[in-house]
Design a protein around this motif. Structure first.
Motif, PDB file in Angstrom:
ATOM      1  N   VAL A 100     -30.749 -31.546  27.614  1.00  0.00           N
ATOM      2  CA  VAL A 100     -30.652 -30.396  26.121  1.00  0.00           C
ATOM      3  C   VAL A 100     -31.279 -29.877  25.981  1.00  0.00           C
ATOM      4  CG1 VAL A 100     -29.309 -33.119  25.894  1.00  0.00           C
ATOM      5  CG2 VAL A 100     -31.701 -32.979  24.725  1.00  0.00           C
ATOM      6  N   SER A 101     -31.177 -29.211  24.552  1.00  0.00           N
ATOM      7  CA  SER A 101     -31.708 -28.241  24.302  1.00  0.00           C
ATOM      8  C   SER A 101     -33.264 -28.608  23.569  1.00  0.00           C
ATOM      9  CB  SER A 101     -31.889 -27.166  23.283  1.00  0.00           C
ATOM     10  OG  SER A 101     -30.872 -27.828  22.510  1.00  0.00           O
ATOM     11  N   LEU A 102     -34.175 -28.728  23.186  1.00  0.00           N
ATOM     12  CA  LEU A 102     -35.106 -28.842  21.874  1.00  0.00           C
ATOM     13  C   LEU A 102     -34.311 -29.066  21.338  1.00  0.00           C
ATOM     14  CD1 LEU A 102     -38.037 -27.820  22.491  1.00  0.00           C
ATOM     15  CD2 LEU A 102     -37.577 -29.502  23.621  1.00  0.00           C
ATOM     16  N   ASN A 103     -33.857 -28.913  20.256  1.00  0.00           N
ATOM     17  CA  ASN A 103     -32.786 -28.962  19.128  1.00  0.00           C
ATOM     18  C   ASN A 103     -32.258 -29.751  19.162  1.00  0.00           C
ATOM     19  OD1 ASN A 103     -32.429 -27.777  16.328  1.00  0.00           O
ATOM     20  ND2 ASN A 103     -33.367 -25.693  16.366  1.00  0.00           N
ATOM     21  N   ASP A 104     -30.908 -30.176  20.014  1.00  0.00           N
ATOM     22  CA  ASP A 104     -30.004 -30.775  19.985  1.00  0.00           C
ATOM     23  C   ASP A 104     -30.653 -31.888  19.867  1.00  0.00           C
ATOM     24  OD1 ASP A 104     -28.218 -29.017  19.751  1.00  0.00           O
ATOM     25  OD2 ASP A 104     -28.210 -28.811  21.890  1.00  0.00           O
ATOM     26  N   ALA A 105     -31.591 -32.284  21.385  1.00  0.00           N
ATOM     27  CA  ALA A 105     -32.708 -33.296  21.338  1.00  0.00           C
ATOM     28  C   ALA A 105     -33.069 -34.133  20.031  1.00  0.00           C
ATOM     29  CB  ALA A 105     -33.690 -33.218  22.452  1.00  0.00           C
ATOM     30  N   THR A 157     -32.739 -33.386  16.754  1.00  0.00           N
ATOM     31  CA  THR A 157     -30.429 -33.430  15.971  1.00  0.00           C
ATOM     32  C   THR A 157     -30.191 -34.293  16.954  1.00  0.00           C
ATOM     33  OG1 THR A 157     -30.177 -30.883  16.114  1.00  0.00           O
ATOM     34  CG2 THR A 157     -28.282 -32.446  15.683  1.00  0.00           C
ATOM     35  N   SER A 158     -29.819 -35.174  18.015  1.00  0.00           N
ATOM     36  CA  SER A 158     -29.128 -36.202  18.250  1.00  0.00           C
ATOM     37  C   SER A 158     -30.302 -37.526  17.922  1.00  0.00           C
ATOM     38  CB  SER A 158     -29.598 -36.369  19.945  1.00  0.00           C
ATOM     39  OG  SER A 158     -27.987 -35.148  20.114  1.00  0.00           O
ATOM     40  N   MET A 159     -31.912 -37.431  18.066  1.00  0.00           N
ATOM     41  CA  MET A 159     -32.769 -38.119  17.386  1.00  0.00           C
ATOM     42  C   MET A 159     -32.544 -38.667  16.066  1.00  0.00           C
ATOM     43  SD  MET A 159     -36.756 -38.751  17.280  1.00  0.00           S
ATOM     44  CE  MET A 159     -36.684 -38.533  19.507  1.00  0.00           C
TER      45      MET A 159
END
Length: 457
Positions: free
Chosen positions: A376-381, A383-385
Motif C-alpha cells: 500500500v502507499s505510505l499514506n494508506d498504511a 491511515t490503516s494503522m
C-alpha cells in the motif's frame, strides 16, 4: 440442679453468640472480612430417662459465612477486569500517540508532497527547493518522534511487567505462609477465620496479576496454579514467576514459573494484568513498530532511488535526500547534508525539466511493502494503522466496561453473602442479649426455688 445447669449452658452459648456478633460489628468496615455465626445445638438428656427434656445447649462451632463458588467468581472476574483495564489503558495511550499533531505521519507526508508539487511551478527556484528539504527533515523528525513514543511505551511495558512479577512473587510467598499457618491451626483445632479471609484477599490480588486456579487440600491448604496448569503454590511452598528476556529485544520477555529446581515455560497467555502486557506488546505495539520502520525505510529508499536517476543544478548525479540506520530506520531517519542545488529534479540537468520531480510526486501513491498492511502507499498504511488502533481501542474500552461490571457484580454478590450487615447484627444483638437475660432469669428462679425448699427445714 439440672435447671441451673441448663440455664448456664444457655448463658454460655449466648455469651459466645454475643461475642461473635461483637466481632462482626467491629469489622463492619474491614475489607474482605467474612461475617461469622455461632452454630448452636441442643444437648441431649440422660439416656433412659423419659422425663428428661435435655441438658441445655452448646456452641458446636463458629461458622464463617462464605461460598467457595462465589469467592472464585470474584477471583476470576478480578483477573478478567485487570486484563481488560491494562489492555484498554495501553490501547488508549497508543491511539492518542498516533493522533497527536506532531506525530501524525500522514500530515508530514502530505506536507512533503505538497512542497514537491509546488516546486513544479518553478523547479529551479531555491526557496521552493529549500522548502522540499525542510519538509523532508520535518517528516524525518515525525518518524523519530513517533518511534521514540512507541519505544517509550515499549519500555514502560517492560517496567510494568517486572513490577507485576515482583508483586506476584511477594503474594505467592505470603499465600504459602498462610497455608502453613492454616495447616498448623487445623492440627490444633484453633480458629482459622482470620487466616482464611487474609488468604482469600491475597489470592484475589494475585488473580489481578495472573489468571489462577485453586484446589482445596485436606490439610487446609490451597493449591494455586496458573490457568494453564503450572504450579504456583503447593502447601507451604511457593514458586516464582520469572521474565526471560528475548535475545533480539531487551523489552520483550516470555514468562516462566520456577518451582524448586524445576522451571516451567508458559506458552499461553497468563491472563490478568501481566498477560495484558505481553499480549499488547506482541499483538499490537511490536507489529506497529515494525510497520513504522518499514514505512521509514520505504520512504527513504524510494526517494533516494528516484533522485539517483536525475542530475542536479551543478550537473552532478543526484544525491540521496534521506539516510538511516538499517537496524532501526524510524529512529535514525534523517536528511543528508544535501543542499537546494543538489536536488536532482531533472533527468538531463535542464532547469526547466522536472521529470524526476514528477516521479518523486508519484511516490505518494506508489504501493510499498509494509508488514501487516500489504503493498500500500505510505499514506494508506498509516491511515490503516490509525484506523486499526482506533477500532481495537474502542473494543478494548467495551471489554473493560463489560469486565468491570462483571467484577463489580461478583464483588456485590460476595458482599451480600459474607459482608456484615449493621441491621442484621443489631437484630442479633437484641436476640442474643434477650436470650442471655432470659437464662439469667432462669438461674434466678432456680435460686428462689432452692431457697424456698431450704426454708421448709
Amino acid at each position: 440442679m439440672s435447671l441451673i445447669n441448663i440455664a448456664m449452658s444457655g448463658l454460655n452459648a449466648n455469651s459466645v453468640a454475643l461475642n461473635v456478633t461483637a466481632q462482626n460489628v467491629a469489622n463492619i468496615n474491614t475489607p474482605g472480612y467474612s461475617r461469622q455465626q455461632a452454630v448452636m445445638a441442643s444437648v441431649a438428656g440422660s439416656v433412659g430417662n423419659s422425663l428428661s427434656a435435655g441438658m441445655g445447649v452448646e456452641v458446636t462451632s463458629i461458622r464463617r459465612i462464605t461460598d467457595g463458588f462465589v469467592v472464585k467468581q470474584v477471583w476470576s472476574t478480578n483477573s478478567s477486569a485487570a486484563f481488560a483495564s491494562s489492555f484498554h489503558t495501553s490501547m488508549s495511550q497508543l491511539e492518542n500517540t498516533l493522533s497527536a499533531d506532531g506525530l501524525n505521519l500522514s500530515s508530514g507526508l502530505d506536507s512533503l508532497f505538497a512542497a514537491l508539487n509546488e516546486a513544479t511551478t518553478k523547479p529551479e527556484s531555491q526557496p521552493l527547493r529549500q522548502q522540499v528539504i525542510n519538509e523532508a527533515e520535518a517528516l524525518a523528525r515525525r518518524f523519530n518522534a513517533l518511534n521514540d513514543a512507541m519505544h517509550s511505551q515499549h519500555k514502560d511495558m517492560h517496567d510494568q511487567r517486572n513490577a507485576s512479577i515482583a508483586h506476584g512473587n511477594s503474594l505467592l510467598s505470603n499465600i504459602a505462609d498462610i497455608n502453613s499457618q492454616l495447616m498448623a491451626v487445623q492440627g490444633t483445632g484453633g480458629s482459622a477465620a482470620q487466616l482464611l479471609d487474609t488468604r482469600d484477599a491475597l489470592i484475589g490480588e494475585l488473580a489481578m496479576v495472573v489468571d489462577i486456579r485453586t484446589t482445596e487440600q485436606p490439610d487446609g491448604s490451597l493449591q494455586v496454579t496458573l490457568a494453564s496448569g503450572q504450579p504456583l503454590v503447593m502447601g507451604g511452598e511457593a514458586g516464582q514467576l520469572k521474565a526471560v528476556t528475548h535475545s533480539n529485544d531487551a523489552y520483550m520477555a516470555d514468562i516462566h514459573v520456577e518451582f524448586g529446581p524445576q522451571s516451567f515455560a508458559v506458552s499461553s497467555n497468563v491472563g490478568g494484568g501481566l498477560g495484558a502486557i505481553s499480549q499488547y506488546q506482541t499483538e499490537v505495539l511490536k507489529p506497529n513498530q515494525v510497520a513504522i520502520n518499514d514505512m521509514a525505510k520505504g520512504l527513504a529508499d524510494e526517494v533516494n532511488a528516484v533522485l539517483a536517476t536525475g542530475i542536479d543544478l551543478n550537473g552532478n548525479p543526484g544525491a540521496p535526500l534521506f539516510t538511516y540506520d538499517p537496524s532501526n530506520p524510524a529512529n535514525s531517519l534523517t536528511i543528508t547534508d544535501v543542499t537546494a542545488d543538489d536536488l536532482a529534479f531533472s533527468s538531463d540537468g535542464n532547469e526547466g525539466n522536472s521529470d524526476v520531480l514528477k516521479a518523486l510526486i508519484e511516490l505518494s501513491n506508489k504501493p510499498m511493502a509494509i508488514t501487516g498492511y500489504g503493498n500500500v502507499s505510505l499514506n494508506d498504511a498509516f491511515t490503516s494503522m490509525v484506523g486499526d488502533v482506533a477500532i481495537k481501542s474502542r473494543q478494548a474500552a467495551a471489554d473493560f466496561e463489560a469486565n468491570s461490571a462483571m467484577n463489580k457484580d461478583a464483588i456485590t454478590q460476595r458482599n451480600n453473602l459474607s459482608a456484615v450487615s449493621s441491621d442484621e447484627e443489631a437484630g442479633n444483638l437484641m436476640v442474643f442479649a434477650n436470650a442471655h437475660n432470659a437464662n439469667m432469669k432462669v438461674i434466678s428462679t432456680a435460686n428462689e426455688l432452692f431457697d424456698s425448699v431450704l426454708q421448709l427445714f
